[in-house]
Motif scaffolding. Structure first.
Motif, PDB file in Angstrom:
ATOM      1  N   GLY A  59       0.866  -1.279  -0.181  1.00  0.00           N
ATOM      2  CA  GLY A  59      -0.002   0.054  -0.110  1.00  0.00           C
ATOM      3  C   GLY A  59       0.885   1.455   0.043  1.00  0.00           C
ATOM      4  N   LEU A  60       1.990   1.353   0.827  1.00  0.00           N
ATOM      5  CA  LEU A  60       3.025   2.429   0.834  1.00  0.00           C
ATOM      6  C   LEU A  60       3.790   2.536  -0.554  1.00  0.00           C
ATOM      7  CD1 LEU A  60       4.042   2.109   4.528  1.00  0.00           C
ATOM      8  CD2 LEU A  60       2.462   3.603   3.540  1.00  0.00           C
ATOM      9  N   LEU A  61       3.888   1.423  -1.217  1.00  0.00           N
ATOM     10  CA  LEU A  61       4.660   1.379  -2.418  1.00  0.00           C
ATOM     11  C   LEU A  61       4.070   1.514  -3.674  1.00  0.00           C
ATOM     12  CD1 LEU A  61       7.147  -1.845  -1.784  1.00  0.00           C
ATOM     13  CD2 LEU A  61       7.850   0.691  -2.207  1.00  0.00           C
ATOM     14  N   ARG A  62       2.676   1.493  -3.720  1.00  0.00           N
ATOM     15  CA  ARG A  62       2.048   1.484  -4.969  1.00  0.00           C
ATOM     16  C   ARG A  62       2.097   2.706  -5.631  1.00  0.00           C
ATOM     17  NH1 ARG A  62      -3.729   1.333  -2.990  1.00  0.00           N
ATOM     18  NH2 ARG A  62      -3.257  -0.785  -2.501  1.00  0.00           N
ATOM     19  N   ALA A  63       2.065   3.992  -4.993  1.00  0.00           N
ATOM     20  CA  ALA A  63       2.283   5.271  -5.746  1.00  0.00           C
ATOM     21  C   ALA A  63       3.445   5.304  -6.513  1.00  0.00           C
ATOM     22  CB  ALA A  63       1.869   6.341  -4.845  1.00  0.00           C
ATOM     23  N   VAL A  64       4.452   4.873  -5.703  1.00  0.00           N
ATOM     24  CA  VAL A  64       5.873   4.930  -6.413  1.00  0.00           C
ATOM     25  C   VAL A  64       6.032   4.010  -7.600  1.00  0.00           C
ATOM     26  CG1 VAL A  64       8.487   4.223  -5.961  1.00  0.00           C
ATOM     27  CG2 VAL A  64       6.971   5.567  -4.405  1.00  0.00           C
ATOM     28  N   MET A  65       5.292   2.694  -7.453  1.00  0.00           N
ATOM     29  CA  MET A  65       5.391   1.765  -8.569  1.00  0.00           C
ATOM     30  C   MET A  65       4.434   2.354  -9.794  1.00  0.00           C
ATOM     31  SD  MET A  65       4.698  -1.639  -5.994  1.00  0.00           S
ATOM     32  CE  MET A  65       4.117  -2.516  -7.361  1.00  0.00           C
ATOM     33  N   ALA A  66       3.483   3.031  -9.343  1.00  0.00           N
ATOM     34  CA  ALA A  66       2.659   3.730 -10.561  1.00  0.00           C
ATOM     35  C   ALA A  66       3.467   4.664 -11.308  1.00  0.00           C
ATOM     36  CB  ALA A  66       1.219   4.084 -10.072  1.00  0.00           C
ATOM     37  N   ALA A  67       4.105   5.333 -10.441  1.00  0.00           N
ATOM     38  CA  ALA A  67       5.102   6.584 -11.222  1.00  0.00           C
ATOM     39  C   ALA A  67       6.414   5.684 -12.016  1.00  0.00           C
ATOM     40  CB  ALA A  67       5.868   7.496 -10.031  1.00  0.00           C
ATOM     41  N   LEU A  68       7.040   4.903 -11.619  1.00  0.00           N
ATOM     42  CA  LEU A  68       7.900   4.087 -12.204  1.00  0.00           C
ATOM     43  C   LEU A  68       7.169   3.417 -13.390  1.00  0.00           C
ATOM     44  CD1 LEU A  68       9.697   2.387  -9.188  1.00  0.00           C
ATOM     45  CD2 LEU A  68      10.735   4.296 -10.999  1.00  0.00           C
ATOM     46  N   LYS A  69       6.272   2.710 -13.279  1.00  0.00           N
ATOM     47  CA  LYS A  69       5.382   2.097 -14.539  1.00  0.00           C
ATOM     48  C   LYS A  69       5.244   3.173 -15.753  1.00  0.00           C
ATOM     49  CE  LYS A  69       1.551  -0.598 -15.627  1.00  0.00           C
ATOM     50  NZ  LYS A  69       0.102  -1.143 -15.119  1.00  0.00           N
ATOM     51  N   THR A  70       4.862   4.354 -15.379  1.00  0.00           N
ATOM     52  CA  THR A  70       4.564   5.134 -16.525  1.00  0.00           C
ATOM     53  C   THR A  70       5.671   6.094 -16.835  1.00  0.00           C
ATOM     54  OG1 THR A  70       3.864   6.873 -14.961  1.00  0.00           O
ATOM     55  CG2 THR A  70       2.094   5.426 -15.536  1.00  0.00           C
ATOM     56  N   ASP A  71       6.854   6.081 -16.096  1.00  0.00           N
ATOM     57  CA  ASP A  71       7.822   6.733 -16.689  1.00  0.00           C
ATOM     58  C   ASP A  71       8.961   6.090 -17.711  1.00  0.00           C
ATOM     59  OD1 ASP A  71      10.287   8.299 -16.761  1.00  0.00           O
ATOM     60  OD2 ASP A  71       9.934   9.011 -14.811  1.00  0.00           O
ATOM     61  N   PRO A  72       8.939   6.570 -18.880  1.00  0.00           N
ATOM     62  CA  PRO A  72       9.714   5.740 -19.775  1.00  0.00           C
ATOM     63  C   PRO A  72      11.084   5.709 -19.345  1.00  0.00           C
ATOM     64  CG  PRO A  72       9.085   7.758 -20.563  1.00  0.00           C
ATOM     65  CD  PRO A  72       8.447   7.787 -19.319  1.00  0.00           C
ATOM     66  N   ALA A  73      11.639   6.399 -18.513  1.00  0.00           N
ATOM     67  CA  ALA A  73      13.276   6.298 -17.846  1.00  0.00           C
ATOM     68  C   ALA A  73      13.309   5.029 -17.126  1.00  0.00           C
ATOM     69  CB  ALA A  73      13.476   7.466 -17.137  1.00  0.00           C
ATOM     70  N   PHE A  74      12.250   4.303 -16.699  1.00  0.00           N
ATOM     71  CA  PHE A  74      12.325   3.252 -15.957  1.00  0.00           C
ATOM     72  C   PHE A  74      11.619   2.095 -16.309  1.00  0.00           C
ATOM     73  CE2 PHE A  74      12.724   6.892 -13.175  1.00  0.00           C
ATOM     74  CZ  PHE A  74      13.980   6.675 -12.690  1.00  0.00           C
ATOM     75  N   ASP A  75      12.243   0.719 -16.185  1.00  0.00           N
ATOM     76  CA  ASP A  75      11.564  -0.500 -16.326  1.00  0.00           C
ATOM     77  C   ASP A  75      10.965  -1.075 -15.042  1.00  0.00           C
ATOM     78  OD1 ASP A  75      10.556  -2.831 -17.442  1.00  0.00           O
ATOM     79  OD2 ASP A  75      12.576  -3.664 -17.572  1.00  0.00           O
ATOM     80  N   LEU A  76       9.767  -0.943 -14.570  1.00  0.00           N
ATOM     81  CA  LEU A  76       9.447  -1.544 -13.420  1.00  0.00           C
ATOM     82  C   LEU A  76       9.303  -3.226 -13.394  1.00  0.00           C
ATOM     83  CD1 LEU A  76       8.081  -1.275 -10.405  1.00  0.00           C
ATOM     84  CD2 LEU A  76       5.938  -1.197 -11.601  1.00  0.00           C
ATOM     85  N   GLN A  77       9.988  -3.472 -12.437  1.00  0.00           N
ATOM     86  CA  GLN A  77      10.091  -5.199 -12.191  1.00  0.00           C
ATOM     87  C   GLN A  77       9.397  -5.218 -10.642  1.00  0.00           C
ATOM     88  OE1 GLN A  77      14.056  -6.133 -12.677  1.00  0.00           O
ATOM     89  NE2 GLN A  77      13.803  -6.397 -14.708  1.00  0.00           N
ATOM     90  N   ILE A  78       8.488  -6.388 -10.762  1.00  0.00           N
ATOM     91  CA  ILE A  78       8.056  -6.599  -9.270  1.00  0.00           C
ATOM     92  C   ILE A  78       8.265  -7.830  -8.836  1.00  0.00           C
ATOM     93  CG2 ILE A  78       5.772  -6.572  -7.994  1.00  0.00           C
ATOM     94  CD1 ILE A  78       4.859  -4.544  -9.881  1.00  0.00           C
ATOM     95  N   VAL A  79       8.688  -7.939  -7.706  1.00  0.00           N
ATOM     96  CA  VAL A  79       8.687  -9.321  -7.116  1.00  0.00           C
ATOM     97  C   VAL A  79       7.799  -9.594  -5.625  1.00  0.00           C
ATOM     98  CG1 VAL A  79      10.367 -10.797  -5.776  1.00  0.00           C
ATOM     99  CG2 VAL A  79      11.256  -9.592  -7.863  1.00  0.00           C
ATOM    100  N   ALA A  80       6.993 -10.340  -5.786  1.00  0.00           N
ATOM    101  CA  ALA A  80       6.159 -10.646  -4.537  1.00  0.00           C
ATOM    102  C   ALA A  80       6.379 -11.707  -3.894  1.00  0.00           C
ATOM    103  CB  ALA A  80       4.646 -10.985  -4.994  1.00  0.00           C
TER     104      ALA A  80
END
Length: 174
Positions: free
Chosen positions: A19-40
């Motif tokens: 819940g605390l990471l969600r906004a950061v993850m959303a920003a990374l996902k939409t920024d073309p400078a980053f490739d978001l990877q997620i490990v659950a």
């Protein structure tokens, strides 16, 4: 020098921390400078805790790896053994994903396992909420250990940032 987006691997083990990471993850996902990877990992993958990895997927994120590490016991021994399983799983996940940076939040043992793995594999770590204080719990020791292993520090308050600097971290990275 690397060309293309920077791959940032966010490791999440609990619903609360996600819940605390969600906004950061959303920003990374939409920024073309980053490739978001997620490990659950950890609690996200346990039926008794609601298989909360599904919430991550329902929010439109792709989970790139799952690290099943949580033993079904609420003891210090089970937590320590879970960390060992986590290290094994994180090695496999990080080797396959080849992230440029690992992002961790807080002070839980699954984050410590991910941090220890990243340090040995020489993957830089960004740590969120370092310098916080939890009185009467071993969380502080885990959080401070993660802080010392990290390269970038995103403290939640000016007081927490001061604590990170007092630990000897480079002020330019806090």
């Amino acid at each position: 020098m690397k060309r293309g987006p920077i791959s940032v691997c966010v490791v999440t083990g609990t619903r609360a921390e996600y819940g605390l990471l969600r906004a950061v993850m959303a920003a990374l996902k939409t920024d073309p400078a980053f490739d978001l990877q997620i490990v659950a990992s950890a609690m996200h993958l346990v039926p008794e805790f609601g298989l909360t990895y599904r919430e991550i997927e329902a929010d439109g994120f792709r989970i790139d790896a799952k690290v099943d590490m949580l033993l079904a016991a609420d003891t210090a021994e089970a937590a320590a053994k879970s960390m060992g399983l986590g290290v094994i799983g994180f090695v496999d996940a990080f080797r396959r994903l080849k992230p440029d940076l690992i992002m961790l939040l807080g002070d839980r043992f699954e984050a410590l396992a991910a941090a220890a793995t990243a340090v040995v594999l020489r993957i830089p770590i960004a740590h969120l909420s370092g310098g916080d204080v939890t009185e009467g719990a071993f969380d502080d020791a885990i959080r401070h250990a993660i802080t010392k292993m990290s390269h970038l520090h995103f403290a939640a308050s000016a007081q927490a940032a001061a604590r990170v600097r007092q630990m000897g971290e480079d002020p330019k990275r806090v």
